[in-house]
Design a protein around this motif. Structure first.
Motif, PDB file in Angstrom:
ATOM      1  N   HIS A  52       0.807  -1.239   0.000  1.00 24.04           N
ATOM      2  CA  HIS A  52       0.000   0.000   0.000  1.00 24.04           C
ATOM      3  C   HIS A  52       0.837   1.285   0.000  1.00 24.04           C
ATOM      4  CE1 HIS A  52      -3.393  -2.647   0.626  1.00 24.04           C
ATOM      5  NE2 HIS A  52      -2.824  -3.133   1.710  1.00 24.04           N
ATOM      6  N   LEU A  53       1.958   1.241  -0.716  1.00 28.93           N
ATOM      7  CA  LEU A  53       2.711   2.493  -0.908  1.00 28.93           C
ATOM      8  C   LEU A  53       1.930   3.386  -1.874  1.00 28.93           C
ATOM      9  CD1 LEU A  53       6.399   1.211  -1.243  1.00 28.93           C
ATOM     10  CD2 LEU A  53       5.295   2.217   0.756  1.00 28.93           C
ATOM     11  N   PRO A  54       1.976   4.694  -1.690  1.00 24.36           N
ATOM     12  CA  PRO A  54       1.136   5.610  -2.494  1.00 24.36           C
ATOM     13  C   PRO A  54       1.697   5.866  -3.894  1.00 24.36           C
ATOM     14  CG  PRO A  54       2.468   6.857  -0.947  1.00 24.36           C
ATOM     15  CD  PRO A  54       2.748   5.410  -0.653  1.00 24.36           C
ATOM     16  N   ILE A  55       1.649   4.827  -4.752  1.00 19.76           N
ATOM     17  CA  ILE A  55       2.210   4.987  -6.100  1.00 19.76           C
ATOM     18  C   ILE A  55       1.136   4.909  -7.194  1.00 19.76           C
ATOM     19  CG2 ILE A  55       4.438   4.035  -5.385  1.00 19.76           C
ATOM     20  CD1 ILE A  55       3.613   1.493  -7.004  1.00 19.76           C
ATOM     21  N   GLU A  56      -0.130   4.712  -6.803  1.00 19.06           N
ATOM     22  CA  GLU A  56      -1.170   4.563  -7.823  1.00 19.06           C
ATOM     23  C   GLU A  56      -1.296   5.802  -8.701  1.00 19.06           C
ATOM     24  OE1 GLU A  56      -4.964   2.962  -6.998  1.00 19.06           O
ATOM     25  OE2 GLU A  56      -4.226   1.350  -5.708  1.00 19.06           O
ATOM     26  N   GLY A  57      -1.118   6.992  -8.093  1.00 16.60           N
ATOM     27  CA  GLY A  57      -1.202   8.232  -8.871  1.00 16.60           C
ATOM     28  C   GLY A  57      -0.134   8.293  -9.939  1.00 16.60           C
ATOM     29  N   LEU A  58       1.095   7.892  -9.588  1.00 16.55           N
ATOM     30  CA  LEU A  58       2.203   7.880 -10.553  1.00 16.55           C
ATOM     31  C   LEU A  58       1.913   6.901 -11.682  1.00 16.55           C
ATOM     32  CD1 LEU A  58       5.101   8.652 -11.401  1.00 16.55           C
ATOM     33  CD2 LEU A  58       5.920   6.811  -9.895  1.00 16.55           C
ATOM     34  N   ILE A  59       1.417   5.703 -11.326  1.00 18.05           N
ATOM     35  CA  ILE A  59       1.093   4.701 -12.341  1.00 18.05           C
ATOM     36  C   ILE A  59      -0.023   5.210 -13.245  1.00 18.05           C
ATOM     37  CG2 ILE A  59       0.166   2.374 -12.701  1.00 18.05           C
ATOM     38  CD1 ILE A  59       1.483   1.633  -9.997  1.00 18.05           C
ATOM     39  N   ARG A  60      -1.037   5.834 -12.616  1.00 16.35           N
ATOM     40  CA  ARG A  60      -2.208   6.292 -13.368  1.00 16.35           C
ATOM     41  C   ARG A  60      -1.809   7.276 -14.467  1.00 16.35           C
ATOM     42  NH1 ARG A  60      -8.099   7.407 -13.467  1.00 16.35           N
ATOM     43  NH2 ARG A  60      -8.143   7.923 -15.663  1.00 16.35           N
ATOM     44  N   TYR A  61      -0.920   8.195 -14.167  1.00 13.76           N
ATOM     45  CA  TYR A  61      -0.618   9.252 -15.127  1.00 13.76           C
ATOM     46  C   TYR A  61       0.579   8.941 -16.029  1.00 13.76           C
ATOM     47  CZ  TYR A  61      -4.130  11.769 -12.544  1.00 13.76           C
ATOM     48  OH  TYR A  61      -5.327  12.125 -11.964  1.00 13.76           O
ATOM     49  N   THR A  62       1.089   7.728 -15.938  1.00 15.06           N
ATOM     50  CA  THR A  62       2.176   7.326 -16.846  1.00 15.06           C
ATOM     51  C   THR A  62       1.738   6.105 -17.646  1.00 15.06           C
ATOM     52  OG1 THR A  62       3.201   6.091 -15.002  1.00 15.06           O
ATOM     53  CG2 THR A  62       4.040   8.321 -15.463  1.00 15.06           C
ATOM     54  N   VAL A  63       2.124   4.912 -17.181  1.00 16.64           N
ATOM     55  CA  VAL A  63       1.895   3.702 -17.956  1.00 16.64           C
ATOM     56  C   VAL A  63       0.399   3.370 -18.062  1.00 16.64           C
ATOM     57  CG1 VAL A  63       2.258   2.180 -15.936  1.00 16.64           C
ATOM     58  CG2 VAL A  63       2.629   1.302 -18.248  1.00 16.64           C
ATOM     59  N   PHE A  64      -0.386   3.617 -17.006  1.00 16.61           N
ATOM     60  CA  PHE A  64      -1.821   3.302 -17.053  1.00 16.61           C
ATOM     61  C   PHE A  64      -2.522   4.127 -18.123  1.00 16.61           C
ATOM     62  CE2 PHE A  64      -6.246   3.829 -15.932  1.00 16.61           C
ATOM     63  CZ  PHE A  64      -6.651   2.574 -15.497  1.00 16.61           C
ATOM     64  N   ASP A  65      -2.329   5.427 -18.116  1.00 12.96           N
ATOM     65  CA  ASP A  65      -3.021   6.284 -19.082  1.00 12.96           C
ATOM     66  C   ASP A  65      -2.578   6.020 -20.515  1.00 12.96           C
ATOM     67  OD1 ASP A  65      -4.690   7.448 -17.296  1.00 12.96           O
ATOM     68  OD2 ASP A  65      -3.742   9.418 -17.288  1.00 12.96           O
ATOM     69  N   HIS A  66      -1.352   5.495 -20.684  1.00 12.98           N
ATOM     70  CA  HIS A  66      -0.886   5.204 -22.043  1.00 12.98           C
ATOM     71  C   HIS A  66      -1.541   3.931 -22.583  1.00 12.98           C
ATOM     72  CE1 HIS A  66       1.794   5.312 -25.517  1.00 12.98           C
ATOM     73  NE2 HIS A  66       1.856   3.993 -25.394  1.00 12.98           N
ATOM     74  N   PHE A  67      -1.698   2.901 -21.733  1.00 15.87           N
ATOM     75  CA  PHE A  67      -2.184   1.599 -22.202  1.00 15.87           C
ATOM     76  C   PHE A  67      -3.632   1.307 -21.832  1.00 15.87           C
ATOM     77  CE2 PHE A  67       2.471   0.658 -22.061  1.00 15.87           C
ATOM     78  CZ  PHE A  67       2.623   0.273 -23.386  1.00 15.87           C
ATOM     79  N   CYS A  68      -4.265   2.149 -21.016  1.00 18.02           N
ATOM     80  CA  CYS A  68      -5.636   1.895 -20.566  1.00 18.02           C
ATOM     81  C   CYS A  68      -6.519   3.110 -20.827  1.00 18.02           C
ATOM     82  CB  CYS A  68      -5.665   1.567 -19.071  1.00 18.02           C
ATOM     83  SG  CYS A  68      -4.734   0.083 -18.634  1.00 18.02           S
ATOM     84  N   GLY A  69      -7.812   2.837 -20.996  1.00 21.40           N
ATOM     85  CA  GLY A  69      -8.745   3.918 -21.283  1.00 21.40           C
ATOM     86  C   GLY A  69      -9.258   4.623 -20.045  1.00 21.40           C
ATOM     87  N   GLY A  70      -9.263   3.929 -18.888  1.00 21.70           N
ATOM     88  CA  GLY A  70      -9.770   4.521 -17.660  1.00 21.70           C
ATOM     89  C   GLY A  70     -10.025   3.452 -16.624  1.00 21.70           C
ATOM     90  N   ILE A  71     -10.637   3.862 -15.504  1.00 22.77           N
ATOM     91  CA  ILE A  71     -10.884   2.915 -14.418  1.00 22.77           C
ATOM     92  C   ILE A  71     -12.264   2.259 -14.522  1.00 22.77           C
ATOM     93  CG2 ILE A  71      -9.258   4.026 -12.837  1.00 22.77           C
ATOM     94  CD1 ILE A  71     -11.668   5.388 -11.501  1.00 22.77           C
ATOM     95  N   ASN A  72     -13.147   2.836 -15.346  1.00 25.28           N
ATOM     96  CA  ASN A  72     -14.457   2.222 -15.588  1.00 25.28           C
ATOM     97  C   ASN A  72     -14.927   2.585 -16.996  1.00 25.28           C
ATOM     98  OD1 ASN A  72     -15.749   4.850 -15.445  1.00 25.28           O
ATOM     99  ND2 ASN A  72     -15.593   4.684 -13.216  1.00 25.28           N
ATOM    100  N   GLU A  73     -16.078   2.069 -17.378  1.00 27.95           N
ATOM    101  CA  GLU A  73     -16.561   2.261 -18.746  1.00 27.95           C
ATOM    102  C   GLU A  73     -16.747   3.742 -19.090  1.00 27.95           C
ATOM    103  OE1 GLU A  73     -19.011  -1.355 -17.187  1.00 27.95           O
ATOM    104  OE2 GLU A  73     -17.871   0.321 -16.339  1.00 27.95           O
ATOM    105  N   THR A  74     -17.377   4.474 -18.188  1.00 25.25           N
ATOM    106  CA  THR A  74     -17.642   5.897 -18.444  1.00 25.25           C
ATOM    107  C   THR A  74     -16.355   6.689 -18.547  1.00 25.25           C
ATOM    108  OG1 THR A  74     -19.728   5.678 -17.227  1.00 25.25           O
ATOM    109  CG2 THR A  74     -18.914   7.907 -17.609  1.00 25.25           C
ATOM    110  N   ASP A  75     -15.390   6.322 -17.723  1.00 23.78           N
ATOM    111  CA  ASP A  75     -14.084   6.982 -17.725  1.00 23.78           C
ATOM    112  C   ASP A  75     -13.391   6.849 -19.083  1.00 23.78           C
ATOM    113  OD1 ASP A  75     -12.122   8.466 -16.394  1.00 23.78           O
ATOM    114  OD2 ASP A  75     -11.042   6.681 -15.726  1.00 23.78           O
ATOM    115  N   CYS A  76     -13.733   5.786 -19.832  1.00 24.57           N
ATOM    116  CA  CYS A  76     -13.101   5.521 -21.134  1.00 24.57           C
ATOM    117  C   CYS A  76     -13.704   6.328 -22.280  1.00 24.57           C
ATOM    118  CB  CYS A  76     -13.218   4.034 -21.484  1.00 24.57           C
ATOM    119  SG  CYS A  76     -12.316   2.915 -20.395  1.00 24.57           S
ATOM    120  N   LEU A  77     -14.859   6.936 -22.062  1.00 25.88           N
ATOM    121  CA  LEU A  77     -15.590   7.551 -23.173  1.00 25.88           C
ATOM    122  C   LEU A  77     -14.818   8.638 -23.922  1.00 25.88           C
ATOM    123  CD1 LEU A  77     -19.265   7.625 -21.834  1.00 25.88           C
ATOM    124  CD2 LEU A  77     -18.301   6.195 -23.652  1.00 25.88           C
ATOM    125  N   PRO A  78     -14.074   9.527 -23.240  1.00 21.38           N
ATOM    126  CA  PRO A  78     -13.304  10.523 -24.017  1.00 21.38           C
ATOM    127  C   PRO A  78     -12.328   9.881 -24.994  1.00 21.38           C
ATOM    128  CG  PRO A  78     -13.436  11.197 -21.723  1.00 21.38           C
ATOM    129  CD  PRO A  78     -13.998   9.801 -21.791  1.00 21.38           C
TER     130      PRO A  78
END
Length: 388
Positions: A50-76
């Motif tokens: 539970h180290l606070p790294i989710e924000g770093l992952i979200r705005y780097t590798v996650f945002d590059h390879f994933c559309g979002g955290i849920n269906e609505t988040d992917c719409l843009p």
């Protein structure tokens, strides 16, 4: 055929300068194999404690390879790609679950995605993994031909019901559903179940699609046998062709357990097998539909060439090209620019739950010869173009 995949202006039209820089940084990091291996282990550890790294992952590798955290988040992401002619396949990329509650949740997510597919033209196809609907143990026992206990049979019946609920709604909504492949020692049971769904729901055209990992040397024989069965029993086939996702794991297990590896002896044999699948399916397009999931330029050109020789329009609804979100934009967007049916797999899910998928993507980019270098070369070319 005139080359089209070098047009970086079309390929990266949706990427801002900062997003292009981020992509360059990520692929540069993925070009160093030890860094990917260590990075994956460290990231998994950090999330577990539970180290606070989710924000770093979200705005780097996650945002590059994933559309979002849920269906609505992917719409843009979905809407912006569709403006360029590229459709989306929403991929709920949460893995390694074991409870009935989690399997029911995965089914409900896919049923909800089908509602999106019905209403949103940009999402014409749904997808799920067999292991998202039931335990690995059940697939493995059935794949070996072992009998299930009474309790396990009741559990397996629920797996069948989950498949059926999704395929039934897909047929009702006229939406294709792709069922991904698993490791070979689970796949026989999945194949049998998907074939049963094809027989039940592919009565007018292919709605249910199985996946053939063509790095397996037995898949062409499987395809031909399934075709004979479908012709005899009067239903349509749908297949997503891919090269494969578990090569190292497959070879290691075969060596450890002393059986012949199911994987082709080398990449050339895999490429030949994949292309043979393209030829065969295009020769029998009257009874089957194809989703060509490939990041390989040569195979993409081959499919385009076969379509042209057979007088098929780029918009033929029986033929789709597919790539993963965050990869091979030079193929996806240039194909769409020429009018072909193209869809990006857009993974989504909570950051922590999607990490196994993201780590696999990083490892794949590192291990596939030329993949990362090609991405870096194209990004560099586009950066230079924009400067001039």
């Amino acid at each position: 055929m005139t080359p089209i995949f070098d047009n970086t202006e079309i390929a990266f039209a949706l990427k801002s300068d900062s997003e292009l820089e981020r992509a360059y940084f990520l692929f540069k990091m993925m070009s160093v194999e030890p860094l990917v291996r260590i990075g994956g282990a460290v990231t998994n550890f950090a999330l577990k404690v539970h180290l606070p790294i989710e924000g770093l992952i979200r705005y780097t590798v996650f945002d590059h390879f994933c559309g979002g955290i849920n269906e609505t988040d992917c719409l843009p992401v979905i809407n912006s790609m569709h403006e360029k002619g590229v459709s989306s396949v929403l991929d709920f990329s949460v893995e390694a679950k074991e409870s009935e509650k989690e399997f029911d949740h995965a089914r409900d997510v896919i049923l909800n995605i089908l509602e999106f597919c019905k209403e949103i033209k940009a999402i014409p196809i749904a997808v799920f993994k067999p292991s998202g609907f039931g335990r690995f143990h059940l697939y493995e026992k059935l794949s070996k031909g072992a009998g299930l206990t009474e309790k396990e049979q009741a559990e397996w019946n629920k797996v069948v019901d989950r498949f059926d609920a999704v395929c039934k709604k897909a047929k009702a909504y006229n939406v294709a559903v792709l069922i991904d492949a698993e490791e070979s020692w689970f796949q026989n049971a999945a194949d049998a179940l998907v074939t049963a769904m094809m027989k039940k729901y592919n009565t007018e055209k292919a709605v249910v699609f199985n996946t053939l990992q063509m790095y397996r040397h037995d898949r062409m024989d499987f395809l031909k046998n399934e075709h004979e069965k479908a012709k005899t029993e009067g239903y349509f086939l749908g297949y997503k062709l891919v090269r494969g996702a578990y090569m190292e794991k497959e070879r290691d297990r075969a060596e450890a357990k002393g059986y012949e590896s199911p994987i082709c002896k080398n990449k050339i044999a895999t490429d030949e097998n994949f292309n043979a699948g393209l030829h065969y399916m295009l020769d029998h397009l009257d009874s089957m539909s194809i989703f060509a999931g490939t990041h390989n330029e040569s195979s993409s050109y081959l499919l385009m060439d076969l379509m042209e020789k057979k007088g098929l329009k780029p918009t033929d609804s029986r033929i789709w090209f597919g790539q993963l979100y965050g990869m091979s934009d030079h193929i996806s967007f240039n194909l769409a620019d020429k009018g072909y049916n193209v869809a990006k797999y857009v993974p989504f899910g909570p950051v922590k739950d999607v990490m196994p998928y993201l780590i696999r993507r990083a490892e794949e980019n590192t291990s596939v010869a030329g993949q990362t270098g090609r991405e870096l070369a194209l990004i560099t070319k586009e950066k230079k173009r924009r400067k001039t």
